[in-house]
Design an enzyme around this catalytic site. Structure first.
Site, PDB file in Angstrom:
ATOM      1  N   LYS A 194       0.859  -1.181   0.000  1.00 25.25           N
ATOM      2  CA  LYS A 194       0.000   0.000   0.000  1.00 25.25           C
ATOM      3  C   LYS A 194       0.899   1.237   0.000  1.00 25.25           C
ATOM      4  O   LYS A 194       1.663   1.470   0.933  1.00 25.25           O
ATOM      5  CB  LYS A 194      -0.914   0.008   1.223  1.00 25.25           C
ATOM      6  CG  LYS A 194      -1.860   1.203   1.296  1.00 25.25           C
ATOM      7  CD  LYS A 194      -2.756   1.090   2.528  1.00 25.25           C
ATOM      8  CE  LYS A 194      -3.702   2.258   2.650  1.00 25.25           C
ATOM      9  NZ  LYS A 194      -4.572   2.152   3.840  1.00 25.25           N
ATOM     10  N   LYS A 247      -2.144  -1.520  -3.730  1.00 22.90           N
ATOM     11  CA  LYS A 247      -2.983  -0.326  -3.700  1.00 22.90           C
ATOM     12  C   LYS A 247      -2.112   0.920  -3.828  1.00 22.90           C
ATOM     13  O   LYS A 247      -1.129   1.036  -3.094  1.00 22.90           O
ATOM     14  CB  LYS A 247      -3.769  -0.280  -2.378  1.00 22.90           C
ATOM     15  CG  LYS A 247      -4.695   0.920  -2.238  1.00 22.90           C
ATOM     16  CD  LYS A 247      -5.380   0.940  -0.880  1.00 22.90           C
ATOM     17  CE  LYS A 247      -6.300   2.147  -0.769  1.00 22.90           C
ATOM     18  NZ  LYS A 247      -6.917   2.264   0.566  1.00 22.90           N
TER      19      LYS A 247
END
Length: 321
Positions: A194, A247
């Site tokens: 992320k 992400k």
């Protein structure tokens, strides 16, 4: 064989093209995010995400039912609680917004795959993903709290828990907590890679998870790094992650590709709020044909190696698929 005997266009005729699609996208590949707001009684549109809404608990249940009819099977829930504190205790409250939502959805739609965001940012007064002391985000004191959240979600009916805070050791802490409480069959989908991205702005408005000071660069990944993503994924897999996530998705297709190629495990990708809002803005101005561009974006994410795609376009693209 070379041109003119080899003609690649032979296989591009309308009747033949569908037979040779290398990448196929279906509604079953999609995970639909749902924002559940404990403080409202009717849907509330999110200004920075046109067409997307915060929903009361009953509204979230209804949304799941409508999406299931379109072929979507999996849902990830983000909560906006009625109270916040320094440690995010409403996140592991057995009568919290997510817990109440899970129980209601499970009762009405047993076949739905229920996924929960396991993080503190939506539940803390400071808006960070871990315990804070003197404006420093503390890693190790956060881990037991994440375990408590995951167990609370599992008790309420979560099939998959998704830790998103990028705390070192979070998967291990959650796996141990789940196992110790008899939830060995609850899977973990870790936000393994992320990035500290600028694409998250609309989400922070949607989930009321903006931070009161600093930024999240001390725990989310540097956008310049790709080898580091592989290290993060490897660690999460060793700690017990069942699915790993990259992400954002669109600006990180190379990371999705590298993760899939190296580890050959289930990979999820998050087509995040900023990516959604850019498409909506361009479509509103007439610059893009929305349906076509959304389909192309999602196919590109799947083609890069994602098995699952979290996307705010889920409901609308499922109608096309």
């Amino acid at each position: 064989m070379e041109f003119p005997k080899l003609r690649m266009r032979r296989l591009r005729k309308d009747k033949i093209r569908p037979l040779l699609k290398e990448t196929k996208l279906s509604a079953e590949d999609l995970i639909m995010p749902i924002f559940v707001d404990e403080n409202i009684s009717s849907p509330k549109e999110i200004p920075s995400m046109p067409g997307y809404f915060r929903l009361p608990i009953d509204g979230a249940v209804k949304e799941v039912g409508e999406a299931l009819e379109k072929g979507i099977r999996a849902f990830i829930f983000f909560g906006i609680p009625s109270y916040k504190d320094e440690i995010g205790s409403s996140a592991f409250d057995d009568n919290g917004v997510i817990q109440k939502t899970l129980r209601k959805v499970k009762k009405d739609y047993e076949d739905a795959v229920l996924i929960t965001d396991v993080c503190l940012c939506e539940y803390t007064t400071h808006g960070h993903c871990g315990v804070v002391k003197d404006k420093v985000i503390l890693n190790d004191p956060t881990l037991p709290i994440l375990g408590k959240i995951a167990v609370s979600h599992a008790k309420a009916g979560a099939d998959i828990v998704a830790p998103s805070g990028m705390m070192d050791g979070m998967v291990k802490a959650i796996r141990e907590a789940l196992d110790e409480n008899g939830f060995e069959d609850v899977a973990i989908m870790s936000y393994s890679a992320k990035y500290a991205s600028s694409f998250y702005g609309p989400f922070r408005e949607a989930a009321e998870s903006g931070y009161a000071f600093g930024d999240r660069k001390s725990y989310q990944m540097d956008i310049h790094n790709s080898d580091e993503a592989l290290r993060e994924v490897e660690l999460d897999l060793k700690e017990g992650a069942d699915i790993v996530m990259v992400k954002p998705a669109l600006a990180y297709l190379d990371i999705i590709w590298r993760v899939k190629e190296k580890f050959k495990v289930p990979v999820a990708a998050y087509n995040v709020s900023g990516e959604y809002s850019m498409v909506k803005a361009a479509a509103k101005l007439g610059f893009l044909k929305e349906e076509d561009i959304v389909y192309e974006i999602l196919v590109s994410i799947k083609r890069a190696g994602a098995d699952l795609i979290l996307t705010y376009h889920a409901k609308e693209i499922a109608e096309v698929l």
